[in-house]
Design a protein around this motif. Structure first.
Motif, PDB file in Angstrom:
ATOM      1  N   ILE A   1       0.858  -1.178   0.000  1.00  0.00           N
ATOM      2  CA  ILE A   1       0.000   0.000   0.000  1.00  0.00           C
ATOM      3  C   ILE A   1       0.895   1.230   0.000  1.00  0.00           C
ATOM      4  O   ILE A   1       1.836   1.342   0.793  1.00  0.00           O
ATOM      5  CB  ILE A   1      -0.925   0.024   1.234  1.00  0.00           C
ATOM      6  CG1 ILE A   1      -1.954  -1.105   1.123  1.00  0.00           C
ATOM      7  CG2 ILE A   1      -1.616   1.372   1.377  1.00  0.00           C
ATOM      8  CD1 ILE A   1      -2.928  -1.158   2.269  1.00  0.00           C
ATOM      9  N   GLU A   2       0.627   2.156  -0.935  1.00  0.00           N
ATOM     10  CA  GLU A   2       1.428   3.375  -1.002  1.00  0.00           C
ATOM     11  C   GLU A   2       1.065   4.265   0.172  1.00  0.00           C
ATOM     12  O   GLU A   2      -0.047   4.764   0.285  1.00  0.00           O
ATOM     13  CB  GLU A   2       1.188   4.100  -2.328  1.00  0.00           C
ATOM     14  CG  GLU A   2       2.177   5.226  -2.541  1.00  0.00           C
ATOM     15  CD  GLU A   2       2.057   5.852  -3.920  1.00  0.00           C
ATOM     16  OE1 GLU A   2       3.108   6.114  -4.532  1.00  0.00           O
ATOM     17  OE2 GLU A   2       0.921   6.053  -4.372  1.00  0.00           O
ATOM     18  N   PHE A   3       2.060   4.454   1.047  1.00  0.00           N
ATOM     19  CA  PHE A   3       1.841   5.222   2.263  1.00  0.00           C
ATOM     20  C   PHE A   3       2.110   6.703   2.011  1.00  0.00           C
ATOM     21  O   PHE A   3       1.393   7.574   2.447  1.00  0.00           O
ATOM     22  CB  PHE A   3       2.764   4.682   3.358  1.00  0.00           C
ATOM     23  CG  PHE A   3       2.493   5.230   4.715  1.00  0.00           C
ATOM     24  CD1 PHE A   3       1.243   5.106   5.288  1.00  0.00           C
ATOM     25  CD2 PHE A   3       3.498   5.865   5.418  1.00  0.00           C
ATOM     26  CE1 PHE A   3       0.991   5.604   6.556  1.00  0.00           C
ATOM     27  CE2 PHE A   3       3.260   6.356   6.690  1.00  0.00           C
ATOM     28  CZ  PHE A   3       2.006   6.227   7.250  1.00  0.00           C
ATOM     29  N   LEU A   4       3.183   6.969   1.275  1.00  0.00           N
ATOM     30  CA  LEU A   4       3.516   8.307   0.801  1.00  0.00           C
ATOM     31  C   LEU A   4       3.815   8.192  -0.676  1.00  0.00           C
ATOM     32  O   LEU A   4       3.818   7.096  -1.227  1.00  0.00           O
ATOM     33  CB  LEU A   4       4.741   8.848   1.550  1.00  0.00           C
ATOM     34  CG  LEU A   4       4.668   8.891   3.080  1.00  0.00           C
ATOM     35  CD1 LEU A   4       6.008   9.302   3.640  1.00  0.00           C
ATOM     36  CD2 LEU A   4       3.593   9.861   3.526  1.00  0.00           C
ATOM     37  N   ASP A   5       4.102   9.310  -1.302  1.00  0.00           N
ATOM     38  CA  ASP A   5       4.455   9.263  -2.714  1.00  0.00           C
ATOM     39  C   ASP A   5       5.729   8.447  -2.894  1.00  0.00           C
ATOM     40  O   ASP A   5       6.811   8.862  -2.479  1.00  0.00           O
ATOM     41  CB  ASP A   5       4.679  10.683  -3.262  1.00  0.00           C
ATOM     42  CG  ASP A   5       3.383  11.477  -3.328  1.00  0.00           C
ATOM     43  OD1 ASP A   5       2.311  10.849  -3.258  1.00  0.00           O
ATOM     44  OD2 ASP A   5       3.451  12.711  -3.448  1.00  0.00           O
ATOM     45  N   GLY A   6       5.591   7.276  -3.499  1.00  0.00           N
ATOM     46  CA  GLY A   6       6.748   6.441  -3.753  1.00  0.00           C
ATOM     47  C   GLY A   6       7.193   5.593  -2.588  1.00  0.00           C
ATOM     48  O   GLY A   6       8.141   4.818  -2.696  1.00  0.00           O
ATOM     49  N   VAL A   7       6.538   5.722  -1.438  1.00  0.00           N
ATOM     50  CA  VAL A   7       6.888   4.939  -0.257  1.00  0.00           C
ATOM     51  C   VAL A   7       5.736   3.991   0.069  1.00  0.00           C
ATOM     52  O   VAL A   7       4.607   4.427   0.265  1.00  0.00           O
ATOM     53  CB  VAL A   7       7.174   5.837   0.968  1.00  0.00           C
ATOM     54  CG1 VAL A   7       7.496   4.979   2.191  1.00  0.00           C
ATOM     55  CG2 VAL A   7       8.326   6.778   0.673  1.00  0.00           C
ATOM     56  N   ASN A   8       6.034   2.700   0.110  1.00  0.00           N
ATOM     57  CA  ASN A   8       5.009   1.691   0.363  1.00  0.00           C
ATOM     58  C   ASN A   8       5.187   1.070   1.742  1.00  0.00           C
ATOM     59  O   ASN A   8       6.274   1.097   2.319  1.00  0.00           O
ATOM     60  CB  ASN A   8       5.090   0.578  -0.696  1.00  0.00           C
ATOM     61  CG  ASN A   8       4.848   1.108  -2.099  1.00  0.00           C
ATOM     62  OD1 ASN A   8       3.738   1.486  -2.442  1.00  0.00           O
ATOM     63  ND2 ASN A   8       5.903   1.135  -2.904  1.00  0.00           N
ATOM     64  N   ILE A   9       4.102   0.506   2.243  1.00  0.00           N
ATOM     65  CA  ILE A   9       4.147  -0.260   3.473  1.00  0.00           C
ATOM     66  C   ILE A   9       3.616  -1.656   3.157  1.00  0.00           C
ATOM     67  O   ILE A   9       2.578  -1.805   2.489  1.00  0.00           O
ATOM     68  CB  ILE A   9       3.316   0.410   4.601  1.00  0.00           C
ATOM     69  CG1 ILE A   9       3.431  -0.397   5.902  1.00  0.00           C
ATOM     70  CG2 ILE A   9       1.867   0.601   4.210  1.00  0.00           C
ATOM     71  CD1 ILE A   9       2.863   0.337   7.103  1.00  0.00           C
ATOM     72  N   VAL A  10       4.357  -2.681   3.571  1.00  0.00           N
ATOM     73  CA  VAL A  10       3.998  -4.048   3.202  1.00  0.00           C
ATOM     74  C   VAL A  10       4.559  -5.013   4.241  1.00  0.00           C
ATOM     75  O   VAL A  10       5.479  -4.678   4.985  1.00  0.00           O
ATOM     76  CB  VAL A  10       4.538  -4.386   1.798  1.00  0.00           C
ATOM     77  CG1 VAL A  10       6.044  -4.460   1.784  1.00  0.00           C
ATOM     78  CG2 VAL A  10       3.933  -5.665   1.254  1.00  0.00           C
ATOM     79  N   GLU A  11       3.982  -6.200   4.301  1.00  0.00           N
ATOM     80  CA  GLU A  11       4.426  -7.216   5.246  1.00  0.00           C
ATOM     81  C   GLU A  11       5.121  -8.353   4.513  1.00  0.00           C
ATOM     82  O   GLU A  11       4.678  -8.770   3.435  1.00  0.00           O
ATOM     83  CB  GLU A  11       3.242  -7.780   6.045  1.00  0.00           C
ATOM     84  CG  GLU A  11       2.565  -6.748   6.929  1.00  0.00           C
ATOM     85  CD  GLU A  11       1.687  -5.796   6.149  1.00  0.00           C
ATOM     86  OE1 GLU A  11       1.200  -6.190   5.059  1.00  0.00           O
ATOM     87  OE2 GLU A  11       1.498  -4.660   6.600  1.00  0.00           O
ATOM     88  N   PHE A  12       6.206  -8.846   5.090  1.00  0.00           N
ATOM     89  CA  PHE A  12       6.952  -9.954   4.499  1.00  0.00           C
ATOM     90  C   PHE A  12       7.119 -11.074   5.524  1.00  0.00           C
ATOM     91  O   PHE A  12       7.734 -10.871   6.568  1.00  0.00           O
ATOM     92  CB  PHE A  12       8.358  -9.511   4.062  1.00  0.00           C
ATOM     93  CG  PHE A  12       8.375  -8.570   2.909  1.00  0.00           C
ATOM     94  CD1 PHE A  12       8.089  -9.011   1.627  1.00  0.00           C
ATOM     95  CD2 PHE A  12       8.694  -7.237   3.099  1.00  0.00           C
ATOM     96  CE1 PHE A  12       8.119  -8.138   0.546  1.00  0.00           C
ATOM     97  CE2 PHE A  12       8.734  -6.358   2.030  1.00  0.00           C
ATOM     98  CZ  PHE A  12       8.433  -6.817   0.750  1.00  0.00           C
ATOM     99  N   PRO A  13       6.612 -12.286   5.238  1.00  0.00           N
ATOM    100  CA  PRO A  13       6.911 -13.417   6.100  1.00  0.00           C
ATOM    101  C   PRO A  13       8.326 -13.918   5.801  1.00  0.00           C
ATOM    102  O   PRO A  13       8.790 -13.848   4.667  1.00  0.00           O
ATOM    103  CB  PRO A  13       5.849 -14.450   5.705  1.00  0.00           C
ATOM    104  CG  PRO A  13       5.502 -14.104   4.305  1.00  0.00           C
ATOM    105  CD  PRO A  13       5.639 -12.623   4.180  1.00  0.00           C
ATOM    106  N   VAL A  14       9.009 -14.399   6.811  1.00  0.00           N
ATOM    107  CA  VAL A  14      10.357 -14.936   6.634  1.00  0.00           C
ATOM    108  C   VAL A  14      10.253 -16.449   6.440  1.00  0.00           C
ATOM    109  O   VAL A  14       9.726 -17.170   7.289  1.00  0.00           O
ATOM    110  CB  VAL A  14      11.247 -14.617   7.848  1.00  0.00           C
ATOM    111  CG1 VAL A  14      12.634 -15.235   7.673  1.00  0.00           C
ATOM    112  CG2 VAL A  14      11.347 -13.094   8.042  1.00  0.00           C
ATOM    113  N   TYR A  15      10.761 -16.965   5.307  1.00  0.00           N
ATOM    114  CA  TYR A  15      10.657 -18.389   4.970  1.00  0.00           C
ATOM    115  C   TYR A  15      11.822 -19.181   5.576  1.00  0.00           C
ATOM    116  O   TYR A  15      12.887 -18.607   5.884  1.00  0.00           O
ATOM    117  CB  TYR A  15      10.599 -18.556   3.450  1.00  0.00           C
ATOM    118  CG  TYR A  15       9.291 -18.049   2.883  1.00  0.00           C
ATOM    119  CD1 TYR A  15       8.181 -18.878   2.808  1.00  0.00           C
ATOM    120  CD2 TYR A  15       9.154 -16.714   2.465  1.00  0.00           C
ATOM    121  CE1 TYR A  15       6.968 -18.413   2.305  1.00  0.00           C
ATOM    122  CE2 TYR A  15       7.953 -16.243   1.977  1.00  0.00           C
ATOM    123  CZ  TYR A  15       6.863 -17.101   1.896  1.00  0.00           C
ATOM    124  OH  TYR A  15       5.666 -16.628   1.422  1.00  0.00           O
TER     125      TYR A  15
END
Length: 335
Positions: free
Chosen positions: A256-270
């Motif tokens: 999800i774009e939080f700011l212009d060009g800055v996203n927020i996202v979740e990553f699971p560690v495999y």
């Protein structure tokens, strides 16, 4: 620096009147007693005021002394009343508040006059500090508003642009030039964010992004004036749901774009990730990828304040912010 700037004029007049009246009264009593004791050389107004002042402040040089029993009793009365007036009224009601407020005025209260198209961030948290690093990298103007004096001093120490004040008050938002801002981020409790949104919407048309601790408060924050409501916990749930459907996805699903060009996202560690078993400090993710870790889910517990000593396991989920390229670099490390 004038005391009247910080203490109500009525209070200053009242305290001054009381102190002056007491000094005058005590001076005339002193004159009467010195004449009665035959101390003609001390029977003058200057000596009387001098004796009263030194006795009330408990300095007592001892060069002028009342010798009769009545004089000694009067000296005790002056000392006790002086302690009450000086240390019970003058210092706590005038001097100390003046010093405290004079010190607080050294805190920044206004943004630069030429600041515009900036981002107004309400309250300082770990998430905000990491977000600011991204704003600095992109040379985006910003200002943090906080009503915690210590927090503002810490921000100043870290060269973070900030002002001291309550972000839910019109005057504070105007001093932050919210009318010319790109958008405002409300990052306090849900109830405080609602007040901030109401105030900001009353005086400007700035786009308001509100963080929400409780997903059920989303509609109330929107009613208050927020254009967007972000709940990191909700984002995490949506992302994990998508991962369950497509666990081997190779793109930034759920970003999800939080700011212009800055996203927020979740990553699971495999399980095969080279990060497994390392602490956040050793993993050095920010330096290796450019992305910032703003939260971690580990062992069923989500934290917005991950510590350097936290160990990354195969069931860890990162909440990260960054550009698409930075997050792609992080994604490669998690698989």
């Amino acid at each position: 620096m004038e005391i009247s700037r910080f203490i109500p004029k009525k209070s200053i007049k009242l305290y001054t009147s009381v102190i002056v009246s007491v000094i005058i009264l005590y001076s005339f009593v002193f004159l009467h007693l010195t004449v009665a004791e035959g101390q003609i050389e001390n029977a003058n107004l200057l000596t009387a005021v001098y004796w009263v002042m030194t006795t009330m402040t408990t300095v007592g040089y001892g060069d002028v002394v009342l010798l009769s029993d009545t004089g000694k009793a009067f000296s005790i009365l002056v000392q006790l009343s002086g302690i009450t007036i000086v240390f019970g009224i003058l210092f706590p009601q005038i001097i100390i508040p003046w010093i405290e407020k004079a010190v607080k005025t050294k805190l920044p209260t206004h943004v630069p006059d030429d600041m515009k198209h900036h981002i107004v961030i309400c309250a300082s948290t770990k998430l905000v500090e990491i977000l600011i690093e991204g704003l600095k990298d992109q040379k985006v103007s910003y200002v943090v508003i906080d009503d915690d004096e210590q927090a503002v001093r810490e921000l100043m120490k870290n060269d973070i642009i900030c002002i001291y004040g309550n972000p839910a008050e019109e005057d504070t938002l105007q001093r932050a030039k919210v009318q010319s801002a790109r958008f405002l981020i409300a990052n306090k409790s849900d109830s405080e964010n609602a007040n901030i949104a109401l105030t900001a919407r009353k005086i400007s048309q700035v786009e308001i992004i509100s963080m929400a601790d409780d997903i059920s408060n989303t509609k109330y924050l929107r009613y208050a004036g927020a254009n967007k409501v972000l709940s990191p916990k909700r984002l995490l749930g949506l992302y994990m749901g998508k991962r369950a459907v497509d666990p081997f996805v190779n793109r930034l699903t759920g970003a999800i774009e939080f700011l212009d060009g800055v996203n927020i996202v979740e990553f699971p560690v495999y399980p095969k990730s080279p990060l497994v078993g390392k602490t956040l400090k050793v993993a050095n993710i920010q330096k290796r990828t450019g992305a910032n870790i703003v939260g971690m889910l580990k062992g069923g517990t989500f934290s917005f304040h991950p510590e350097d000593s936290d160990i990354i396991t195969e069931n860890t989920v990162f909440l990260a912010t960054g550009t698409t390229e930075q997050l792609s670099n992080l994604q490669k490390l998690t698989v």
